[in-house]
Design a protein around this motif. Structure first.
Motif, mmCIF file in Angstrom:
data_model
loop_
_atom_site.group_PDB
_atom_site.id
_atom_site.type_symbol
_atom_site.label_atom_id
_atom_site.label_comp_id
_atom_site.label_asym_id
_atom_site.label_seq_id
_atom_site.Cartn_x
_atom_site.Cartn_y
_atom_site.Cartn_z
ATOM 1 N N SER A 24 0.815 -1.212 0.000
ATOM 2 C CA SER A 24 0.000 0.000 0.000
ATOM 3 C C SER A 24 0.846 1.258 0.000
ATOM 4 O O SER A 24 0.440 2.311 -0.496
ATOM 5 C CB SER A 24 -0.924 0.036 1.221
ATOM 6 O OG SER A 24 -0.179 0.239 2.419
ATOM 7 N N ASN A 26 1.526 2.866 2.614
ATOM 8 C CA ASN A 26 1.010 3.774 3.648
ATOM 9 C C ASN A 26 2.061 4.101 4.699
ATOM 10 O O ASN A 26 2.045 5.183 5.285
ATOM 11 C CB ASN A 26 -0.211 3.148 4.322
ATOM 12 C CG ASN A 26 -1.427 3.139 3.393
ATOM 13 O OD1 ASN A 26 -1.537 3.965 2.508
ATOM 14 N ND2 ASN A 26 -2.319 2.182 3.598
ATOM 15 N N ARG A 50 -6.405 -4.271 -5.428
ATOM 16 C CA ARG A 50 -6.218 -2.825 -5.357
ATOM 17 C C ARG A 50 -7.536 -2.087 -5.149
ATOM 18 O O ARG A 50 -7.583 -1.063 -4.475
ATOM 19 C CB ARG A 50 -5.512 -2.327 -6.619
ATOM 20 C CG ARG A 50 -4.089 -2.890 -6.726
ATOM 21 C CD ARG A 50 -3.285 -2.113 -7.732
ATOM 22 N NE ARG A 50 -1.927 -2.629 -7.818
ATOM 23 C CZ ARG A 50 -0.941 -2.300 -7.016
ATOM 24 N NH1 ARG A 50 -1.169 -1.446 -6.044
ATOM 25 N NH2 ARG A 50 0.257 -2.812 -7.154
ATOM 26 N N GLN A 54 -8.008 0.436 -2.033
ATOM 27 C CA GLN A 54 -8.281 1.844 -2.293
ATOM 28 C C GLN A 54 -9.559 2.288 -1.600
ATOM 29 O O GLN A 54 -9.654 3.407 -1.093
ATOM 30 C CB GLN A 54 -8.362 2.087 -3.801
ATOM 31 C CG GLN A 54 -7.002 1.985 -4.470
ATOM 32 C CD GLN A 54 -7.096 1.903 -5.972
ATOM 33 O OE1 GLN A 54 -8.164 2.133 -6.546
ATOM 34 N NE2 GLN A 54 -6.000 1.569 -6.620
ATOM 35 N N LYS A 59 -8.793 6.577 -1.052
ATOM 36 C CA LYS A 59 -8.153 7.213 -2.200
ATOM 37 C C LYS A 59 -7.422 6.148 -3.010
ATOM 38 O O LYS A 59 -7.083 5.077 -2.507
ATOM 39 C CB LYS A 59 -7.163 8.280 -1.760
ATOM 40 C CG LYS A 59 -6.003 7.748 -0.918
ATOM 41 C CD LYS A 59 -5.067 8.867 -0.525
ATOM 42 C CE LYS A 59 -3.918 8.323 0.332
ATOM 43 N NZ LYS A 59 -2.975 9.379 0.714
ATOM 44 N N ARG A 61 -4.206 4.787 -5.086
ATOM 45 C CA ARG A 61 -2.766 4.961 -5.236
ATOM 46 C C ARG A 61 -2.429 4.792 -6.723
ATOM 47 O O ARG A 61 -1.714 3.883 -7.138
ATOM 48 C CB ARG A 61 -2.008 3.980 -4.349
ATOM 49 C CG ARG A 61 -2.197 4.288 -2.872
ATOM 50 C CD ARG A 61 -1.311 3.424 -1.998
ATOM 51 N NE ARG A 61 0.108 3.719 -2.164
ATOM 52 C CZ ARG A 61 0.745 4.741 -1.588
ATOM 53 N NH1 ARG A 61 0.072 5.593 -0.822
ATOM 54 N NH2 ARG A 61 2.026 4.915 -1.776
ATOM 55 N N PHE A 91 2.741 3.099 -6.169
ATOM 56 C CA PHE A 91 1.666 3.636 -6.988
ATOM 57 C C PHE A 91 1.618 2.911 -8.324
ATOM 58 O O PHE A 91 2.619 2.364 -8.789
ATOM 59 C CB PHE A 91 1.872 5.137 -7.252
ATOM 60 C CG PHE A 91 1.550 6.030 -6.084
ATOM 61 C CD1 PHE A 91 0.360 6.739 -6.047
ATOM 62 C CD2 PHE A 91 2.430 6.150 -5.024
ATOM 63 C CE1 PHE A 91 0.063 7.566 -4.972
ATOM 64 C CE2 PHE A 91 2.147 6.975 -3.948
ATOM 65 C CZ PHE A 91 0.958 7.689 -3.916
ATOM 66 N N ALA A 118 -4.644 9.838 -7.550
ATOM 67 C CA ALA A 118 -4.025 10.679 -6.521
ATOM 68 C C ALA A 118 -3.452 11.943 -7.134
ATOM 69 O O ALA A 118 -3.390 12.993 -6.483
ATOM 70 C CB ALA A 118 -2.932 9.896 -5.801
ATOM 71 N N ARG A 303 4.586 14.354 -5.872
ATOM 72 C CA ARG A 303 4.623 13.669 -4.571
ATOM 73 C C ARG A 303 4.574 14.686 -3.432
ATOM 74 O O ARG A 303 4.025 14.412 -2.358
ATOM 75 C CB ARG A 303 5.884 12.805 -4.464
ATOM 76 C CG ARG A 303 5.895 11.891 -3.226
ATOM 77 C CD ARG A 303 4.712 10.953 -3.314
ATOM 78 N NE ARG A 303 4.269 10.481 -2.032
ATOM 79 C CZ ARG A 303 4.480 9.248 -1.556
ATOM 80 N NH1 ARG A 303 5.165 8.384 -2.270
ATOM 81 N NH2 ARG A 303 3.996 8.889 -0.406
ATOM 82 N N LEU A 306 1.049 15.232 -2.749
ATOM 83 C CA LEU A 306 0.423 14.055 -2.130
ATOM 84 C C LEU A 306 0.823 13.932 -0.665
ATOM 85 O O LEU A 306 0.055 13.403 0.147
ATOM 86 C CB LEU A 306 0.824 12.784 -2.888
ATOM 87 C CG LEU A 306 0.516 12.755 -4.389
ATOM 88 C CD1 LEU A 306 0.820 11.391 -4.969
ATOM 89 C CD2 LEU A 306 -0.934 13.140 -4.648
#
Length: 341
Positions: A24, A26, A50, A54, A59, A61, A91, A118, A303, A306
């Motif tokens: 992910s 994250n 995915r 998501q 959201k 990726r 991503f 994103a 990025r 983001l």
């Protein structure tokens, strides 16, 4: 039975949470653990869901990219560079083409936005960049690349196109050339006009006549047709500068058809620097755009959005490099009296 996160975690010797973070993105995960998890996943044939991840995250990726033409090797090379950046950070990338049409650009952009990406990277098909209004109505961060209109005030990454034209012209002038032809795709694009401006400034400084400008279109067939008509006429020149990849190919094809030898009869500076330019005889002198660096710069800017870094929007200009090979040389003994016929 489908392979689960727990199966991958067990094989890799880590927690299910670590596996989730690897795929992910994250949370940061040590490189050693990333390698173990990806190896275990590959061995087990695990693939992430995915869509489900998501939905849980709220959201996607996914980064979307919209380019004018996927047949153009510069655009596909740039997409490959961006993809390498986003993939390393968990991503995915989805890509669409506007086919050089403003209405199609708007339709494709709306379709890409439906995926709730994103962020978006866009190379506009024209200086008008009418679809910027669509982007302005969304909260999706975006970066404009390559063809950046002068009035655009947002985040952008482009080349110093004036400098690129300057380097090509200075090289040929230093070799002794005095009559120039510039093969430009279309003067409707600002980046092409800037390349022409760099060339024209060098010639003016040297007291030389302005170059003959030929708009050769955006594809190889059109470039070959228009340059062929020119080379069969009464024009005279000893130096040709191409401002796109297709223009480069068009010049070489027409030179071959009309019996002109490179660089004995004409010197040629190409634009962009692809593998075929090393393989042809003679190898091509070319203006090389730093495609890898451009992809990195685009992703760094996107990025930042983001990650919530609210830096002021700005335009980043990268510098091209002149790569000198054997397609350019001093004019032949015929000099500027060379007749193309």
């Amino acid at each position: 039975m489908p392979v689960s996160i727990k199966d991958v975690a067990k094989r890799a010797g880590v927690s299910p949470g670590t596996v989730s973070n690897v795929f992910s993105g994250n949370r940061a995960v040590k490189a050693e653990l990333i390698e173990r998890v990806r190896s275990a996943a590959a061995e087990l044939g695990y693939e992430t869901d995915r869509a489900a991840s998501q939905l849980r995250a709220g959201k996607a990726r996914v980064v979307a990219a919209l380019v004018p033409d996927l047949n153009n090797p510069f655009f596909t090379s740039l997409i490959a560079s961006i993809e390498a950046q986003v993939r390393d950070e968990g991503f995915d990338i989805i890509v669409a083409s506007s086919h050089g049409d403003a209405d199609e650009e708007a339709r494709r952009l709306s379709a890409l936005l439906a995926w709730r990406p994103a962020g978006i990277v866009i190379i506009p098909c024209s200086d008008e960049f009418a679809s910027r209004n669509i982007l302005a109505d969304t909260q999706v961060p975006f970066v404009v690349a390559d063809r950046v209109p002068s009035l655009f005030q947002g985040d952008a990454v482009t080349m110093d196109n004036i400098d690129a034209g300057t380097k090509a012209a200075e090289h040929l002038v230093a070799l002794g050339h005095r009559r120039f032809v510039v093969a430009a795709s279309t003067l409707k694009l600002q980046n092409i006009r800037e390349r022409c401006a760099g060339i024209e400034a060098v010639l003016a400084k040297e007291g030389l006549a302005p170059p003959t400008l030929i708009e050769v279109g955006l594809d190889f067939d059109t470039a070959t047709e228009r340059l062929g008509v020119f080379m069969e006429g009464e024009q005279q020149a000893s130096a040709f500068i191409a401002l796109t990849n297709f223009a480069t190919l068009g010049i070489l094809a027409c030179a071959h058809q009309t019996g002109l030898s490179v660089p004995r009869d004409i010197s040629v500076v190409g634009f962009d620097d692809y593998s075929w330019m090393h393989a042809v005889s003679p190898p091509m002198t070319a203006i090389r755009q730093p495609v890898k660096q451009m992809g990195q710069a685009i992703w760094t800017r996107l990025r930042g959005h983001l990650d919530g870094r609210s830096e002021p929007a700005s335009r980043e200009k990268l510098t091209c490099e002149l790569v000198v090979r054997a397609s350019t040389a001093a004019p032949s003994s015929l000099g500027d009296t060379l007749r193309i016929a």
